[in-house]
Design an enzyme around this catalytic site. Structure first.
Site, mmCIF file in Angstrom:
data_model
loop_
_atom_site.group_PDB
_atom_site.id
_atom_site.type_symbol
_atom_site.label_atom_id
_atom_site.label_comp_id
_atom_site.label_asym_id
_atom_site.label_seq_id
_atom_site.Cartn_x
_atom_site.Cartn_y
_atom_site.Cartn_z
ATOM 1 C CG HIS A 501 -1.739 1.231 1.373
ATOM 2 N ND1 HIS A 501 -3.069 1.271 1.041
ATOM 3 C CD2 HIS A 501 -1.423 2.485 1.786
ATOM 4 C CE1 HIS A 501 -3.532 2.496 1.242
ATOM 5 N NE2 HIS A 501 -2.554 3.250 1.707
ATOM 6 C CD GLU A 502 1.412 3.690 3.695
ATOM 7 O OE1 GLU A 502 1.639 4.755 3.087
ATOM 8 O OE2 GLU A 502 0.343 3.471 4.289
ATOM 9 C CG HIS A 505 0.377 6.355 -0.706
ATOM 10 N ND1 HIS A 505 -0.696 6.996 -1.271
ATOM 11 C CD2 HIS A 505 -0.097 5.764 0.416
ATOM 12 C CE1 HIS A 505 -1.777 6.798 -0.510
ATOM 13 N NE2 HIS A 505 -1.440 6.049 0.514
ATOM 14 C CG HIS A 508 0.389 8.971 -7.030
ATOM 15 N ND1 HIS A 508 -0.716 9.323 -6.291
ATOM 16 C CD2 HIS A 508 0.224 9.562 -8.234
ATOM 17 C CE1 HIS A 508 -1.516 10.081 -7.036
ATOM 18 N NE2 HIS A 508 -0.970 10.235 -8.213
HETATM 19 ZN ZN LIG Z 1 -2.652 5.309 2.037
#
Ligand SMILES: [Zn+2]
Length: 716
Positions: A501-502, A505, A508
C-alpha cells in the site's frame, strides 16, 4: 511553493495568541543545515548535520523570506503574467519547503519534547503565514486578472490547471471575503491549528498511557513466544519489572485480541483501546474535538457552506456530501447482511466451544477477533502464524514489493547506505527508471516506536518539479513490531499489504513528471490519493509475485499451494467486520462534519452513539475502526470529511484491477498504461476524466463488493 496541505501536515499549539511577521528575524547562520540547498544526492535532507535546535530558526527565516518574495510578486509594477505571478509563487519559499519537509517527516515518525515544542510554536505561525499569502488582496487581484484571461494567455494544459488550482485555492482560503470576515477567518484558522496539535499531542500521550500492563503471565495465554518477549521488553523499556506491556495500536481492535484466550484480558485490552482518550484528565480529547467540530462548522459558514463537509469536498472527486452519502448507502445492504451472517457464525462457535457445564456468553467486540480467528482456522485450516515464516520483511520488500514494480514499470532499486537517516532503523534505496536513469530516493522506516504516530504513511522529503529541478525523495513509514536483536522480522499478511500500500503511494510520488509543484505527484484529492496505494495492494496476492516473495525465511521454500489458496480465501473472510469498521468510521466522520454552524457544542459520546445507531449496520459488535476521541485522521491529519476516501478509492482500485485482469494482469504494457495515464499525472487533470481516460467508463462498486466477497450478499 505554496500549499494548503501545510495545515494538515503542520498543525499547531497551546500557548500562542496571534502572530505577526517579525521584521528583525536574523538571517540564518551558514552553520544551519537548512541555510542552503542540501548538497546530498537528490537534495536529500542532511540528517547527519541537522540538530533539533536548527528547525525553529529555519522555519522563522523561511517564513520571512517567503513573505518578502510574495510581497515582491504582489507589488510588482508590471502587469500580471503567468510567469511573474503564478510561476513566481511556485518558486517562492524554498527554505521553508526544505525545513518543513524534513521536520514533518521527523516530527511524525521520531518526535521528542524539543520537536513537540517546535511544532507548538511553529504550527500557528505557519497557519498565519499561509493566511497572509492567501488573504493578500493585491496578490489575489493578480491571480483573478489572470484567471479571467486564461484563454488569452497562451498557456499549456498544465499551466491552465495550475492557474485554476491557485484561483480556487485563493477563493477557498477566503480571498473574496470582507475584511471583517477575513479577520474572523484568521482567528478561526489559528484556533483550529492549535486545537489540532493539542489533539494530536493528547492522543499520543493517551495512547502511550493506555498500554495494558499485565502482572500475571498466565493472563497472556495464547500469545506466542515472540509476542511475549516483545511485551516483556516493552515493559522493561518503561522500567516495569516482572510485567508485560501491550502497547496500543491506533485502531480500535488490537492485534493481540486474536490470540488472547483469557476473556478478561481481552476485555481489558479492548477497553483500554476504546476508552484511551476518554479517561478524564489532561489526555482526554473530547472537549478538544467537540470544539474542533464547532469551529470547523463556523469556518464553513463564513464561506456560505451549510457545513464543513460541503466546504471540504468542493475539489474532491466526489464533489458533494450527497455523493458520499449515496455511495455509502449503496454499500450498506450487502454489508449488513454479511455482518448478520458473521455474528451468527461467531455466536454459534462460542456456543460450540463452551465446555459442558459452563454457561456460554454473548459475543462482544473484544471476542470478535479471537473467535473469527478460530473460525478462520476451522474453515480454512489457516493460522496467521503458519504464514508468517514466509513473510520476512526484507524479502517481502525486495522480492515482492520491488519485484512487482519491476515487472509492471521496469524500475530497479539499489540500497544506499551513504544517505544520512534520522533513526538507525531507517533504510534508503535509490530508484532507477526502465532505461537506467535516476528516478529518485525512497526511505523505509518500518518499526514501531513510542515516539512515532500510529499507522502507516508516505510523504516526500523533496517533491518532484522540473521548474525547481528537483527529483522525488519519498518515504514510507509503518509500525511493525520490531524483532529482537538478531531475529528476522517475520510479519503478518496485513503488514505485507501495508508495505504494498505505502509503496503504491511512493510510486505515485516517484513517477511524478510535472513542471509545477502544486500539481505534482501525490498533490491530489484525498479521494484519489489512496487509489494508487490501494491498487498496489492487489499485487501482494498475484500468483507470480506471491510465489517470488513468499519464501520460508529459513529454507527459502515457496509457500505451499494449499496455504496460498487458504490465504486468498481468508482475504475474503471476516469482511463484514473489516469493511464494516471502515464504513462506520467514514459515516462518523461525515456526521461530525455535517453539523451546521448554529448547532450547539456536542456531547461526544451521545453524538457518536446517535451517528452509529442510525446506519443500519451492527455497530455494537462492529465498532468503528477509530472512535471519535482517537480519530487522528479527521481531527489532525487532514482527513476531515475525507475518511470515506479509503472506500471511494477502493472502488477505483478494484475496478482498475479488474481492468488489469481482463488485459493480462502483471505486464509491462499494462503497467506503462497505468503509469502514463494515472501514476505520472499528478493533478494535471480532473479526476473523473482521468479515470475515464484510463478505463473508458465511470467507476462502479461491483468489483469492490466482489473483492470483499460481498457480491451476492443481498440474496443470502
Ligand atoms: Zn494510504
Amino acid at each position: 511553493m505554496i500549499r494548503r496541505s501545510w495545515l494538515s501536515a503542520m498543525t499547531a499549539a497551546t500557548c500562542l495568541t496571534g502572530w505577526t511577521f517579525t521584521a528583525n528575524a536574523a538571517p540564518l547562520p551558514a552553520s544551519n543545515p537548512f541555510a542552503a540547498e542540501s548538497t546530498l544526492p537528490y537534495h536529500a535532507p542532511p540528517f547527519n548535520l541537522i540538530k533539533d535546535s536548527d528547525y525553529q530558526p529555519a522555519f522563522e527565516q523561511g517564513m520571512v523570506e517567503q513573505a518578502e518574495e510574495i510581497s515582491r510578486i504582489a507589488n510588482n509594477p508590471e502587469a500580471a503574467s503567468f510567469e511573474n505571478t503564478i510561476a513566481a509563487m511556485e518558486r517562492s519559499g524554498r527554505l521553508l519547503d526544505r525545513v518543513n519537509e524534513a521536520f514533518s517527516g521527523v516530527y511524525s515518525a521520531n518526535t521528542n519534547p524539543t520537536l513537540d515544542k517546535v511544532q507548538e510554536i511553529i504550527g500557528p505561525k505557519l497557519s498565519a503565514h499561509e493566511d497572509s499569502i492567501y488573504l493578500n488582496p493585491k496578490l489575489f487581484a493578480r491571480v483573478q486578472y489572470l484567471h479571467a484571461r486564461q484563454d488569452a494567455l497562451g498557456l499549456n494544459a498544465e499551466q491552465k490547471q495550475v492557474l485554476d488550482v491557485y484561483y480556487q485555492a485563493f477563493i477557498h482560503a477566503g480571498a473574496q471575503l470582507s475584511d471583517a470576515d477575513k479577520a474572523k477567518l484568521r482567528d478561526l484558522n489559528t484556533r483550529l491549528s492549535k486545537l489540532e496539535t493539542l489533539f494530536q499531542q493528547k492522543l499520543l500521550a493517551a495512547t502511550k498511557a493506555a498500554a495494558l500492563v499485565v502482572s500475571d503471565k498466565a493472563k497472556l495465554a495464547g500469545l506466542d513466544d515472540a509476542a511475549l518477549t516483545n511485551a516483556l521488553n516493552a515493559a522493561k523499556d518503561r522500567k516495569l519489572t516482572d510485567k508485560w506491556l501491550l502497547p496500543l495500536q491506533n485502531t480500535t481492535q488490537q492485534p493481540q485480541l486474536a490470540a488472547l484466550t483469557d476473556r478478561e484480558t481481552r476485555q481489558a485490552l479492548f477497553e483500554q483501546s476504546w476508552n484511551r482518550a476518554e479517561k478524564g484528565g489532561e489526555n482526554d480529547t473530547r472537549e478538544t474535538i467537540a470544539t474542533l467540530a464547532q469551529l470547523r462548522a463556523q469556518k464553513a459558514a463564513l464561506f456560505g457552506y451549510p457545513n464543513y463537509a460541503s466546504y471540504v469536498l468542493f475539489d474532491q472527486m466526489a464533489k458533494t456530501p450527497e455523493a458520499v452519502h449515496s455511495f455509502i448507502s449503496q454499500i450498506v445492504p450487502a454489508l449488513a447482511t454479511e455482518q448478520k451472517r458473521e455474528v451468527r457464525d461467531l455466536q454459534s462457535l462460542i456456543e460450540r466451544s463452551t465446555p459442558k457445564g459452563s454457561t456460554s456468553f454473548q459475543l462482544k467486540p473484544w471476542d470478535w477477533s479471537y473467535y473469527a480467528d478460530q473460525l478462520r482456522k476451522e474453515k480454512f485450516n489457516f493460522d496467521e502464524n503458519q504464514v508468517k515464516p514466509y513473510f520476512e520483511l526484507n524479502t517481502v520488500l525486495q522480492d515482492g514489493v520491488f519485484f512487482a514494480a519491476n515487472r509492471l514499470y521496469g524500475i530497479t532499486f539499489k540500497r544506499r547506505t551513504d544517505i544520512p537517516v534520522y533513526n538507525p532503523d531507517v533504510t534508503v534505496f535509490e530508484v532507477f527508471d526502465k532505461d537506467g536513469s535516476a528516478l529518485g530516493l525512497i526511505y523505509f522506516d518500518y518499526f514501531q516506536r513510542d515516539n512515532k504516530n500510529g499507522g502507516a504513511w508516505m510523504s516526500n522529503f523533496v517533491g518532484q518539479s522540473t521548474l525547481l529541478g528537483t527529483k522525488p525523495v519519498v518515504y514510507n513509514v509503518a509500525n511493525f513490531a520490531k524483532p529482537a536483536a538478531g531475529q528476522p522480522a517475520l510479519i503478518s499478511f496485513d503488514d505485507v499489504t501495508t508495505m504494498f500500500h505505502e509503496f503504491g503511494h511512493a510510486l505515485h510520488g516517484l513517477f511524478a513528471s510535472q513542471t509545477y509543484p502544486i500539481v505534482s505527484g501525490t498533490s491530489v484529492a484525498r479521494d484519489f490519493v489512496e487509489f494508487p496505494s490501494q491498487f498496489n495492494e492487489h499485487w501482494a496476492l498475484d500468483a507470480t509475485v506471491l510465489n517470488h516473495y513468499a519464501r520460508h525465511y529459513k529454507t527459502g521454500a515457496a509457500m505451499p499451494a494449499i496455504l496460498v489458496t487458504q490465504l486468498k480465501k481468508a482475504a475474503k473472510f471476516n469482511q463484514g467486520y473489516k469493511f464494516g469498521e471502515v464504513v462506520s468510521a467514514a459515516e462518523l466522520d461525515m456526521d461530525w462534519h455535517s453539523l451546521s454552524a448554529s448547532a450547539p457544542k456536542q456531547d461526544v459520546d451521545t453524538f457518536e452513539k446517535t451517528a452509529l445507531s442510525k446506519m443500519g449496520l451492527d455497530t455494537e459488535n462492529v465498532p468503528p475502526r477509530y472512535r471519535s476521541s482517537y480519530f487522528l485522521h479527521i481531527w489532525a491529519n487532514g482527513y476531515s470529511a475525507g475518511y470515506y476516501a479509503y472506500l471511494w478509492t477502493e472502488m477505483l482500485d478494484d475496478d482498475t484491477f479488474a481492468w488489469f485482469e481482463k488485459h493480462g494482469g502483471l505486464t509491462r504494457q499494462n503497467g506503462q498504461r497505468f503509469r502514463d495515464m494515472i501514476l505520472s499525472r499528478g493533478h494535471t487533470q480532473d479526476y473523473g476524466p482521468m479515470f475515464r481516460a484510463f478505463y473508458g467508463k465511470d467507476p462502479d462498486i461491483g468489483p469492490m463488493l466482489a473483492s470483499r466477497g460481498l457480491a451476492d450478499d443481498t440474496q443470502k
